[in-house]
Design a protein around this motif. Structure first.
Motif, mmCIF file in Angstrom:
data_model
loop_
_atom_site.group_PDB
_atom_site.id
_atom_site.type_symbol
_atom_site.label_atom_id
_atom_site.label_comp_id
_atom_site.label_asym_id
_atom_site.label_seq_id
_atom_site.Cartn_x
_atom_site.Cartn_y
_atom_site.Cartn_z
ATOM 1 N N LEU A 68 2.594 11.816 4.904
ATOM 2 C CA LEU A 68 1.993 11.891 3.578
ATOM 3 C C LEU A 68 1.526 10.510 3.153
ATOM 4 N N LEU A 69 0.270 10.414 2.772
ATOM 5 C CA LEU A 69 -0.302 9.180 2.249
ATOM 6 C C LEU A 69 -0.242 9.239 0.733
ATOM 7 N N PHE A 70 0.470 8.296 0.136
ATOM 8 C CA PHE A 70 0.576 8.195 -1.311
ATOM 9 C C PHE A 70 -0.309 7.056 -1.789
ATOM 10 N N GLY A 71 -1.209 7.357 -2.734
ATOM 11 C CA GLY A 71 -2.057 6.308 -3.272
ATOM 12 C C GLY A 71 -2.952 6.823 -4.379
ATOM 13 N N PRO A 72 -3.176 6.013 -5.391
ATOM 14 C CA PRO A 72 -4.100 6.403 -6.455
ATOM 15 C C PRO A 72 -5.537 6.056 -6.082
ATOM 16 N N LYS A 73 -6.460 6.819 -6.591
ATOM 17 C CA LYS A 73 -7.870 6.586 -6.263
ATOM 18 C C LYS A 73 -8.394 5.267 -6.815
ATOM 19 N N TRP A 74 -7.769 4.718 -7.861
ATOM 20 C CA TRP A 74 -8.247 3.464 -8.462
ATOM 21 C C TRP A 74 -7.813 2.235 -7.680
ATOM 22 N N CYS A 75 -6.865 2.364 -6.783
ATOM 23 C CA CYS A 75 -6.306 1.220 -6.066
ATOM 24 C C CYS A 75 -7.230 0.764 -4.931
ATOM 25 N N GLY A 76 -7.611 -0.495 -4.963
ATOM 26 C CA GLY A 76 -8.485 -1.036 -3.932
ATOM 27 C C GLY A 76 -7.887 -0.964 -2.534
ATOM 28 N N TYR A 77 -6.588 -1.179 -2.420
ATOM 29 C CA TYR A 77 -5.930 -1.101 -1.109
ATOM 30 C C TYR A 77 -5.977 0.325 -0.574
ATOM 31 N N THR A 78 -5.748 1.296 -1.436
ATOM 32 C CA THR A 78 -5.830 2.694 -1.027
ATOM 33 C C THR A 78 -7.267 3.051 -0.660
ATOM 34 N N GLN A 79 -8.221 2.542 -1.420
ATOM 35 C CA GLN A 79 -9.630 2.819 -1.118
ATOM 36 C C GLN A 79 -10.013 2.273 0.255
ATOM 37 N N ARG A 80 -9.520 1.095 0.598
ATOM 38 C CA ARG A 80 -9.831 0.528 1.912
ATOM 39 C C ARG A 80 -9.164 1.307 3.040
ATOM 40 N N PHE A 81 -7.990 1.874 2.763
ATOM 41 C CA PHE A 81 -7.251 2.605 3.795
ATOM 42 C C PHE A 81 -7.741 4.039 3.962
ATOM 43 N N THR A 82 -8.306 4.636 2.933
ATOM 44 C CA THR A 82 -8.675 6.048 2.952
ATOM 45 C C THR A 82 -9.612 6.435 4.099
ATOM 46 N N PRO A 83 -10.695 5.707 4.394
ATOM 47 C CA PRO A 83 -11.523 6.086 5.538
ATOM 48 C C PRO A 83 -10.765 6.001 6.869
ATOM 49 N N LYS A 84 -9.827 5.078 6.962
ATOM 50 C CA LYS A 84 -9.006 4.973 8.175
ATOM 51 C C LYS A 84 -8.088 6.186 8.294
ATOM 52 N N TRP A 85 -7.545 6.626 7.164
ATOM 53 C CA TRP A 85 -6.703 7.821 7.152
ATOM 54 C C TRP A 85 -7.504 9.030 7.633
#
Length: 139
Positions: free
Chosen positions: A53-70
Motif C-alpha cells: 500500500l502506497l500512502f501519500g497525499p496528492k499535494w505532496c511533492g515527494y508523493t507526486q514524484r514517486f507516483t509515476p514510478k509506482w
C-alpha cells in the motif's frame, strides 16, 4: 527578526515539497491508472493475500514524484503476474486513517506491506522502481 526567519524557513519548506507543474501533471496522469483504495475498502481488500500500500497525499511533492514510478511497478507486477497486489491510499482525504493505527504513517510517501490483513512492515528501500521490484521479488 525571528518572525522573518520563521517565515523564510516556512517558505523554503513549502518550496521543497511543492512539485513543479510537470511533476504534478505526470502524477495526475499516473493516478488515472493506479489502483486506489479508500479507507473503508482497505480492511476487506487486504484481508487475503499480500499487499503493498502506497500512502501519500496528492499535494505532496515527494508523493507526486514517486507516483509515476509506482505505476511502473504496478504495471510490471501485472505483466509478470507476481503474487502481490498494489494500491494507493490518498492521504489528502484519509489523513487520519493514514496516520492512525495500524499504519502510523509519519512521512510521505510511505509503502507498507500487508499480509492477510496484518501490517507486516514498512518498505525499507529507496523510492525507485528497481529497488521496489527487487523487494517484491523477495516476498
Amino acid at each position: 527578526m525571528q518572525i522573518k526567519s520563521l517565515l523564510l524557513a516556512t517558505l523554503s519548506l513549502v518550496a521543497l515539497v511543492r512539485a513543479d507543474a510537470a511533476t504534478q501533471a505526470a502524477a495526475d496522469q499516473a493516478d488515472q491508472q493506479i489502483r486506489f483504495l479508500s479507507h473503508d475498502q482497505v480492511a476487506s481488500a487486504t484481508h487475503n493475500g499480500t499487499w503493498l500500500l502506497l500512502f501519500g497525499p496528492k499535494w505532496c511533492g515527494y508523493t507526486q514524484r514517486f507516483t509515476p514510478k509506482w505505476l511502473q511497478v504496478q504495471n510490471t507486477v501485472d505483466q509478470e503476474h507476481l503474487n502481490v497486489n498494489l494500491a494507493k491510499i490518498d492521504c489528502t482525504t484519509d489523513a487520519d486513517f493514514c496516520t492512525g493505527a495500524p499504519y502510523h504513517v509519519t512521512g510521505y510517501p510511505t509503502v507498507i506491506l500487508v499480509r492477510n490483513g496484518q501490517v507486516a512492515q514498512e518498505y525499507p528501500g529507496a523510492d525507485e522502481v528497481q529497488p521496489l521490484l527487487d523487494y517484491i521479488h523477495q516476498l
